[in-house]
Design an enzyme around this catalytic site. Sequence first.
Site, PDB file in Angstrom:
ATOM      1  N   GLU A  45      -4.538 -44.534 -30.037  1.00 49.61           N
ATOM      2  CA  GLU A  45      -3.792 -44.090 -31.217  1.00 49.61           C
ATOM      3  C   GLU A  45      -3.064 -45.292 -31.791  1.00 49.61           C
ATOM      4  OE1 GLU A  45      -1.193 -40.753 -30.525  1.00 49.61           O
ATOM      5  OE2 GLU A  45      -2.670 -39.750 -29.248  1.00 49.61           O
ATOM      6  N   TYR A  46      -3.135 -45.432 -33.108  1.00 49.04           N
ATOM      7  CA  TYR A  46      -2.376 -46.468 -33.809  1.00 49.04           C
ATOM      8  C   TYR A  46      -2.280 -46.037 -35.257  1.00 49.04           C
ATOM      9  CZ  TYR A  46      -6.302 -48.532 -36.417  1.00 49.04           C
ATOM     10  OH  TYR A  46      -7.325 -48.761 -37.308  1.00 49.04           O
ATOM     11  N   HIS A  69       2.506 -33.143 -21.329  1.00 49.42           N
ATOM     12  CA  HIS A  69       3.504 -34.049 -21.894  1.00 49.42           C
ATOM     13  C   HIS A  69       4.929 -33.754 -21.408  1.00 49.42           C
ATOM     14  CE1 HIS A  69       3.929 -36.722 -25.705  1.00 49.42           C
ATOM     15  NE2 HIS A  69       4.685 -37.149 -24.721  1.00 49.42           N
ATOM     16  N   ASP A  91      -0.245 -31.993 -29.017  1.00 50.15           N
ATOM     17  CA  ASP A  91       0.507 -32.121 -30.268  1.00 50.15           C
ATOM     18  C   ASP A  91      -0.212 -31.355 -31.371  1.00 50.15           C
ATOM     19  OD1 ASP A  91       2.044 -32.879 -32.398  1.00 50.15           O
ATOM     20  OD2 ASP A  91       1.410 -34.965 -32.406  1.00 50.15           O
ATOM     21  N   GLU A 108      -3.232 -32.251 -21.134  1.00 53.39           N
ATOM     22  CA  GLU A 108      -2.017 -32.937 -21.575  1.00 53.39           C
ATOM     23  C   GLU A 108      -0.828 -32.186 -21.017  1.00 53.39           C
ATOM     24  OE1 GLU A 108       0.552 -34.391 -25.455  1.00 53.39           O
ATOM     25  OE2 GLU A 108      -1.616 -34.205 -25.629  1.00 53.39           O
ATOM     26  N   GLU A 149      -1.513 -38.254 -22.505  1.00 56.22           N
ATOM     27  CA  GLU A 149      -0.070 -38.160 -22.291  1.00 56.22           C
ATOM     28  C   GLU A 149       0.288 -37.250 -21.115  1.00 56.22           C
ATOM     29  OE1 GLU A 149       1.706 -39.258 -26.638  1.00 56.22           O
ATOM     30  OE2 GLU A 149       1.042 -37.204 -26.378  1.00 56.22           O
ATOM     31  N   PHE A 174       6.364 -33.146 -38.138  1.00 56.60           N
ATOM     32  CA  PHE A 174       5.577 -34.066 -37.308  1.00 56.60           C
ATOM     33  C   PHE A 174       4.135 -33.590 -37.150  1.00 56.60           C
ATOM     34  CE2 PHE A 174       4.882 -36.903 -33.626  1.00 56.60           C
ATOM     35  CZ  PHE A 174       5.557 -38.023 -34.068  1.00 56.60           C
TER      36      PHE A 174
END
Length: 973
Positions: A502-503, A391, A177, A389, A432, A584
């Site tokens: 992650e949070y 994804h 990401d 990753e 991910e 994003f």
Amino acid sequence: MTDPLIALRPWQAPELTSWRRLPMNAVDRRSGALDLDGDWRFQLLPTPDAPLAEAWSSSHVPGVWTVQGTGDLPQYLNIRMPFPDVPPHSPAANPTGVYEREIEVPAEWAGRRIVLQVGAAESVLLVHVDGRPVGLSKDSHLAAEFDLTDLVRPGGRSVLRLTVVKWSDASHIEDQDHWWHGGITRSVLLYATDPLHLADVGVRARFDGRLRVDCQVRDTGGALPEGWYVSGDLDGRPLAQDREFDRLNAEDERVSDFLGEVRIETVVPDVRTWNAETPELYTLTVRLHRADGTVADTFRHRVGFRDVEIVGRDLLVNGERVYIRGVNRHDFHPLTGRTVTSEDMRADLLLLKRFGFNAIRTAHYPNDPGLYDLADELGFYVVDEADIESHDHAHEIADDPRYLGAFVDRVSRMVLRDKNHPSVIIWSLGNESDYGANHDAAAGWVRRHDPTRPVQYEGAAKRGWADPDVASDIACPMYAPLEDCLAHALSGKQTKPLIQCEYSHAMGNSNGTLADHWAAIESTPGLQGGFIWEFWDHGILQHVSDGTPVGRAGAGRYANGVTAPGYRWAYGGDFGEEHHDGVFIADGVVFPDRTPKPVMFEHREIAAPVRIEYVCHEGIELGNHQHFRGLDWLSATWELSLAEGLTLTAPAELPTLGPGSTATVPMPFELPDDGGEAWLTLRVTTAEDLPWAVRGSEVCAPQVRLRAAPTPTAPVVGGGAVRVDDDGLLVHPLLAAAPVLSLWRAPTDNDELGGMAGRWRAWGLDALVRTPVSVGRDGERVTVVAEYVGATGVVRHRQVFTPVAGGLRVDESAELPEEWDDVARVGSVFETVAGLDLLEWFGQGPWESYPDRAGGAPVGHHALPVDALFTPYLRPQESGGRHGVRRFTLSAADATGLAVELDAPRQVSVTRFRAEDLTAVTHHDELVPRAGCVVQLDAAHRGLGTASCGPDTFASYRVPTGVHHWSWTLRAL
């Protein structure tokens, strides 16, 4: 003749992870190396096998060509790949950068082993010297080394060519990401060693002082010479000669014809241990000697003595259960893309340290090697994450045997590089990428090579947080609802530490309920913290005129989160990408220029090392909330804020307190007898200069209310006339627009992606039509009733205007229809005349705050220019609010203006923009500030939550239906 490296077509072969690349190791060769950074000759080809042109341009190394004017621009996608080809295929149109320069090998390197190190390249690296193939490498975020001894001549010159293919089979497991770039992103260097050299050194330094150093020795001649040996010292004290240390353990010497292994073991008495609070380091030096005693090679590394283990459901550092107050961090810079300097990284970590963070997850690849040196020095716990990753194709690749070697290669190379850093406490298998046999294989390698650290992988959570048979020693979910975390910790079935990888997604105006999460974490055994997503807003500085990245010349074009005229922060879609994921990419706790967002101040208070536990008749109980140290590194001052406008200060003497201890100190003030509201704040600062903060830097400001506000008395009616126009709108000399009902806010990123903004638009909250129903007079009092009609309901709004001494009192009520069960706000909005440029208020501040993100803004007397109240989130949205405001003034330079007193602590915002101004644009360069102030007074305001990627705000922070009441008094200064 066909180039053999091109003939291999390595960009289409996942089984081929490298060719002639040297094994990864932990011996740092940066010192004494020949630096090859700078401007290289450069061509950008359309495909890897396209012929070179005669003309060359230039490109700076390290750097990405996507911000250097090549025409190939950055692209942002979160999950989707930027091309439709499925694994392991890459597109036919495949930008390929060819870098070339001459290198002059020092004459004094004659007879030595000569090695090229390319710090990182995205995504396939091909190396040639004087047209001859040297080797290739994949893995965009780890260094590749190649032996050039037989290809270059000391004292001579050679042409070094580095070819970087942008898209490959490896791109499918680098689907992280962040921006897609291409180029050589870390430094390139040439170094020399003796043919007899340290091939690798592994260090294990334990909390009890035990030190083990494992050395691997090789000789480029193939056979090791007789008589070589290894010696070492720690902070200059010899390991093999000093009586306090054991001699070389001969039983652990193993020598073959081509590999020598030596182990040094000793015990350091009275060892100073390493942890994130007191990161004590020793300098270890290991020397490889020839038979005659001369030194062939040297290894230096700063060593930290510490243990990491999991006991039951607790992660322990040096036997202590520590809270992980973490953040996810990319290597990022708004001018250079992926390339960061040592100064950049130090600035990142200093900022994080000042705001109470103690942990970093290297999302989602091994970061620049300099980061780990700094984490060792400054004190951070690091979750080191492999460059994996997948994804977009996670399920297919997790069990694909063609990618098995790549998984193990990337994880093992990370461990081999970073194993000696005390800051690294956990290995991560990537991000991910679903969960499959490839993960298990990589985890098996790690557990055999390094049993001293736990392994984690979020994807294993699909098998259950408590499953003992998965490749994760830690339950590390993403964005798990707090109620699920609590239920797991209280279920009696928990078997592992629960630390969210992650949070609290920090996209735009976000991070609601962060304090609620930490209140639960600190009160619930089994919950141990997590990593906020993420550190940066990844805005790239862009020319507005032509849409190109500014690049390295952009220094000075931004400050305090704001760009200069003619520039803006670009996000997904701003470079003309057909496919992108928009804003994003802007989901950090700091702006692209590293300016802290308001949530940073919230986090600083959540992580406060010293806190006010409670106030009692004996005094004030203070608590030390650290794990390893006392309070002697801190100074403090008491501050008493009284509602009447007074602020009193007094010196504070912090008690001698061990970690986790409490003590009671005397009350520093006697409260006046006026009965007004009173707040006591302990302003805590550093007592001396520290590596991460100068003396006097604020560390935290814990606060407690000593006395609540008295019940307000009814104002004296009279003293003026109320003027309303034919529509029942207030006419006032200081107001450019009358107060009307407000139910809408410029949607935050959470509002948009969480679906709330769409629901509000469907209800018509952004386009309510006001219809006056009645205007009634009762003596000096005027009552106005109006209806606000939306698409699916009607709100009845009542305003009662009453003249009072020196001003006007406004009592309001609004009745929401049942179907509007979660609106953005209920309150009043009005606009002032121009010239009122200073806001002074009593309430929470000075930072922006909202109902579910208010802990970083203590109650007190604050003042800021109106233009400084607005927070420039990359996509314009609701911002600039202040929570718990009791009263405020807006004034001009001559001290004239208006004052507002509220019936209760309310949410207030004062900016230059209407909600529709913010909603209508996508970037701040499109905004035109209004001359006056837009003032919002809210009876209720919805919390922020993190619903762009994660849980929404709690029900307690949402706006209920029914009747809302609020009142305020307006006076002229």
